[in-house]
Design an enzyme around this catalytic site. Structure first.
Site, PDB file in Angstrom:
ATOM      1  N   GLU A 158       0.846  -1.191   0.000  1.00 24.73           N
ATOM      2  CA  GLU A 158       0.000   0.000   0.000  1.00 24.73           C
ATOM      3  C   GLU A 158       0.885   1.246   0.000  1.00 24.73           C
ATOM      4  OE1 GLU A 158      -2.946   2.360   3.115  1.00 24.73           O
ATOM      5  OE2 GLU A 158      -3.073   0.170   3.011  1.00 24.73           O
ATOM      6  N   GLU A 175      -2.391  11.225   3.353  1.00 20.75           N
ATOM      7  CA  GLU A 175      -3.470  11.026   4.320  1.00 20.75           C
ATOM      8  C   GLU A 175      -3.487  12.221   5.267  1.00 20.75           C
ATOM      9  OE1 GLU A 175      -4.560   6.741   5.614  1.00 20.75           O
ATOM     10  OE2 GLU A 175      -2.363   6.824   5.545  1.00 20.75           O
TER      11      GLU A 175
END
Length: 502
Positions: free
Chosen positions: A382, A387
């Site tokens: 990932e 974020e």
């Protein structure tokens, strides 16, 4: 030598080779100074000084406008009026009683061409203006321009452009080797090719409305130019599409950006500029759907193709989290992904976005290994390009998760950095992924670099295809760690573009 390089080489060769045996090569950048390079120095537009400055800067071209006085002198001026005098009904002797603001007299076409011929690197992009007096006078102007160019033996330098199609046809009639570009933006590449017009020089908004314009023009052997491009984001839009030329009032900054893109030598392989309206393009985006918590105890239900949660409008994609009951959840949102539509191994991924504000929001721009169904998470790999959690304002995080390095073990490779005005300004979030390392960037600056340790797939699974995801979660183990402020909803992440280079 790639096809585009060959095409431009042939274009310049034809441009100069058919007018004489003397070798001449123009600059290889894409920047045409609009009415000369005048803005940064405060020079008069269309002045000899602005031409000289464009040449000094090293622009591939300098554009200027030609009109005809009452006594048929060809002068350089954009507007039909000069210092309150109508050019077409005023003799040149009267016009030059009022100099330009730098003291120059209103220049003639001869003045301009003679100055331009003192060098051999900058083209003279000659716009023949339509005549307010009608077609007959416009065609006479075209004829006199061609005669003047021929008299001064300036054909090597000159590219003719006009909004008047009949003017270009007249120039072609008078000079079969002239290089011609049409400005008005209303004719197809097929029509231009059929009429022996060499290129299209359209307003940038025309070319942005249909992303196939440039590719189709090149398919038909046409030169492409966009005017007048001053915003750096619009410049970048055309640079990544390998347009031949950009006409601009800001040649200084355009030359810098052109050099950057030329140095990187990567090609745009996939993008969404969101220049449409409605739901996200189904050819590019699918949806993860459901309210199962998504492994993080998130509180939203991700909907499928619902404009309440995913909507393209005014050139921007909005992914909106709302306080709304849906099935087993009290919030709705959207999670878009390219899986099954576009997946990549290596590349530079750039996303320009503005983030939602508020405690309880958790927007993310990220990638997952497309073998997740067989390998499972985190073995699939990932890449969290960006974020952000609302309770930690002005902060973003870049991270990778692998079998060896992941947040469950607390071993993830990650970095948190400050971001200025994430809720009111767009920023470019990017990752540059190669076989040897992964660089995370904010607005072009690397803030985290993760090397490939060349151990096992547990440390580096990033040699297989991954797909992109965009979403706004609500709450969850991280996003909801300090509760949820329900007053912030609806909360949207706005995305200006997504671009992938390889």
């Amino acid at each position: 030598m790639n096809q585009q390089t060959i095409f431009l080489f042939l274009f310049f060769s034809v441009l100069i080779g058919t007018h004489g045996s003397q070798a001449q090569s123009f600059h290889t950048n894409k920047i045409v100074a609009h009415r000369g390079a005048w803005k940064s120095q405060g020079l008069p537009q269309n002045s000899i000084a602005s031409l000289q400055n464009a040449i000094k800067l090293g622009c591939v071209g300098s554009e200027f406008d030609v009109r005809m006085t009452k006594d048929e002198v060809l002068v350089i001026n954009h507007d039909a009026h000069y210092e309150g005098m109508d050019i077409e009904t005023t003799d040149y002797a009267d016009l030059i009683t009022k100099p330009l603001k730098n003291g120059e007299p209103l220049p003639t076409l001869e003045d301009y061409l003679k100055e331009g011929k003192k060098q051999s690197k900058t083209m003279l992009v000659t716009e023949i203006k339509p005549s307010p007096a009608g077609k007959k006078r416009a065609l006479l102007l075209a004829e006199k321009v061609v005669q003047t160019v021929r008299k001064l033996k300036a054909q090597k330098w000159v590219v003719y452009i006009s909004f008047d199609y009949d003017i270009l046809k007249k120039v072609r009639e008078l000079d079969k080797n002239a290089k011609l570009q049409y400005l008005n933006g209303n004719l197809s590449a097929e029509q231009l090719q059929a009429d022996n017009i060499d290129g299209l020089d359209y307003h940038f908004s025309v070319l942005q409305k249909d992303e196939q314009w440039i590719a189709n023009a090149k398919k038909h052997g046409l030169v492409t130019n966009a005017w007048t491009v001053n915003d750096t984001l619009v410049m970048d839009y055309f640079f990544v599409r390998n347009i031949d030329f950009i006409t601009t009032d800001e040649p200084e900054k355009a030359l810098v950006r052109d050099a950057r893109f030329a140095k990187e030598k990567r090609k745009l392989v996939w993008s969404d500029e969101f220049n449409y309206a409605g739901l996200p393009d189904p050819a590019k985006w699918g949806y993860d759907v459901g309210g199962k918590g998504w492994g993080n105890n998130e509180l939203q239900y991700y909907t499928h193709a619902d404009t309440n949660n995913a909507l393209v409008k005014n050139g921007v994609l909005s992914i909106t989290a709302r306080k709304a009951k849906f099935e087993n959840r009290d919030y709705t949102s959207a999670r878009l992904l390219t899986k099954g539509k576009a997946e990549w191994t290596y590349g530079r991924f750039e996303i320009r976005a503005k983030l939602p504000k508020g405690r309880g929001t958790w927007p993310a721009i990220w990638m997952l290994g497309s073998n997740i169904e067989t390998a499972g998470w985190p073995k699939c790999g990932e890449i969290d390009i960006m974020e952000h959690v609302g309770y930690d304002p002005d902060t973003l995080v870049g991270t990778i998760h692998t079998q060896s390095y992941n947040h469950v073990k607390g071993t993830q490779k990650s970095k948190k950095i400050f971001i200025k005005n994430p809720y009111t300004e767009f920023h470019v979030f990017a990752v540059d992924w190669t076989p040897d390392k992964m660089d995370f960037l904010l607005d072009g600056n690397v803030y985290l670099s993760i090397p490939n340790e060349h151990k096992t797939v547990d440390e580096w699974p990033f040699d297989k295809p991954e797909h992109l995801l965009l979403n706004v979660a609500v709450g969850g183990n991280w996003g909801g760690a300090k509760g949820i402020d329900e007053s912030v909803f609806p909360a949207a992440m706005q995305v200006d573009y997504v671009r992938v280079f390889q």
